[in-house]
Each structure stands twice: as C-alpha cells, then as structure tokens.
Design a protein around this motif. Sequence first.
Motif, mmCIF file in Angstrom:
data_model
loop_
_atom_site.group_PDB
_atom_site.id
_atom_site.type_symbol
_atom_site.label_atom_id
_atom_site.label_comp_id
_atom_site.label_asym_id
_atom_site.label_seq_id
_atom_site.Cartn_x
_atom_site.Cartn_y
_atom_site.Cartn_z
ATOM 1 N N ARG A 104 18.916 -16.784 -13.404
ATOM 2 C CA ARG A 104 20.346 -16.474 -13.256
ATOM 3 C C ARG A 104 21.025 -17.592 -12.462
ATOM 4 N NH1 ARG A 104 18.274 -11.535 -11.798
ATOM 5 N NH2 ARG A 104 19.057 -11.641 -9.667
ATOM 6 N N ASP A 162 25.210 -10.342 -6.195
ATOM 7 C CA ASP A 162 23.871 -10.341 -6.784
ATOM 8 C C ASP A 162 22.800 -10.233 -5.712
ATOM 9 O OD1 ASP A 162 22.417 -10.984 -9.512
ATOM 10 O OD2 ASP A 162 21.382 -12.135 -7.954
ATOM 11 N N ASP A 203 19.911 -7.245 -5.566
ATOM 12 C CA ASP A 203 18.449 -7.381 -5.715
ATOM 13 C C ASP A 203 17.733 -7.654 -4.399
ATOM 14 O OD1 ASP A 203 18.862 -10.094 -5.152
ATOM 15 O OD2 ASP A 203 18.271 -10.810 -7.123
#
Length: 311
Positions: free
Chosen positions: A51, A279, A283
């Motif tokens: 990503r 993000d 995570d």
Amino acid sequence: MPAPAEFDEFRDIAKRVNNWGRWGADDEIGTLNLITPEVVRAAAACVRTGRRFDLALPLRQQGVQTGMIPGRVNPLHTMVALNFEMFGPGTIATSDDVAMLGLQAATHWDGLGHVSHGGRIYNNRPADSINAQEGATRSGIEKAGPLVTRGVLLDVARAHGVGRLPGDHVVSPEDLDAAEALAGTTVRAGDVVLIRTGQMQFYLGGDREAYAFPSPGLGLRCPAWFHARDVAAVANDTLTFETFPPEVDGLYLPVHALDLVEMGMMQGQNWNLEALAADCAADGVHTFLLSAPPEPFVGGVGAPVAPIAVK
C-alpha cells in the motif's frame, strides 16, 4: 539569536545537540549520514502489503501560502506551447508548460542553509556562504541525495485522543513519548520521523488562514529528543513546523535553529499525513518505507518533495 537570560535554555540545548565536526569538517549533509546501507536494507523489510501513500500536497496557485511569509509564492503555472507541430504540419504536436514557485511553497524540505544564527550555518560555516549568485555554496539541498529510509509516524493528535491539536499546543518530548508508545515501536537511528498534529485538516477543508495561524508544532525541547535517538530528519503537517506564535515570547523559530544549524537535521513542512495516519490507526502499524528525496536544485536552501510511504 537573542541573548537575554530567559533564552538560556535555548543555548543549553544548542550545546547538547550540536553535531559540528561529528562527520568531519567537510560534511554538508548532517544527520542524513545516519541513513546507512544497513538502515535502508532494514527499512525495506517494512513493506508487507504494497500500500502506497502520497504525502505531498498538489502544487497549485491556491496553495498553502497566504502572503504571511514574504516571497514564498504559490506555484504559477503557464503553458508555453499548445499542440505545437514542431516539425511541420501534420507531424507530432507537443504541449509544454513552465512554472514559477517558491521552493518551500508546498510540501518541502528545509535544507541546512535555510537558517543561520550567530552568523553561522551548519558545521560552523559562515552565513555568507549563502549568496545571491549561487545560493547555498555549502550544504545546498542537492547534496541530500536519494533519501530513502524507514519512516515512523508519531500521531500526537491521536495520542491525545483528538483529531486535531489546538492552535496553541506545544509538542513536547512527553508528547513524542506518548505517540511512540501508541505506535508500538521505538524510533531508531536513521529513521525519518513524521509528526501529525492534525493541523492539515484546516487546509484540506479550504481554510488556508486557519491552517497558517495559530498553529501547533514542535516545542523547544524536541530537538534534544531527536538528537538522543539519532533521527535522520523530521517532518510534520504544519506551515511553520514549530508552534506559532512562539512558546517563548520574542524567541522566534528556535527549533529551526537547533535542527538545521546546530544538529544539521533537515526538517519538512506541509506534509499531508491524514490518509497515512488513518491507515496506521486501522492496522496498528506506524512504520513504513519512506522515499522522500528533495528535488536537487543546486544551491537551494529548500526544495519541493513528493514523499511516498509504502507499507
């Protein structure tokens, strides 16, 4: 830099973080020396999903500059060729454009020649080594080279349980400790640290004036935190990098002086950390491979950058 007694703390920190001569008398890149091949190899291991996060603001005429900083103009973009058939009628046609901008107009790095104090720049060089004809004759931004290393996001706003720090918040070493603990990692030598205050939300929401002032930012004691960890560079999501108005009345841009002049550490401003921070919160992983080489303007005291974080 002023000399009254109330500025003794600045002078004490300057002595403690000073890196002049650490990498030799000829050194021009300061703490970027800490990004060794071993550091880069370890940083590559941060890539797990592929990503990618673009941390740069678009270069546009209605950018972050409001005129508060003289001469730092937003990009002026002009077409100089429109479908021009260079080789005659019916041949391939080209369009070209040109831009004029302040090198520190949007997402950028401050180079080591950007600030002087006491008549000196990094590594005890005279401030007049920066001149009108050549710019920075020593420690020009082009010397930074291919800046790739491990990045660490320290989300100070989230560590405080808010989306955006108030405009008068002075980021402290204790804030950095809390954000580091929240990130579940330890900042190590050769890292580039990205500090999120949430101030960028004003600009992204269309309020350039609120983004510019007042602004949270790094406090006077933060450079010692970076020095103790041998951080390679630091960037954040504000216009002025450090808190503004200043935390000590009359002591303007002391963090700039400590980072750039004393430590020889580049600092970045106007980085868009919002998507990356979301993000990281999702995570729980706040480390990544960071590619952020400045545009190599020879003699530049700063340069645009289009940083990419890869997780």
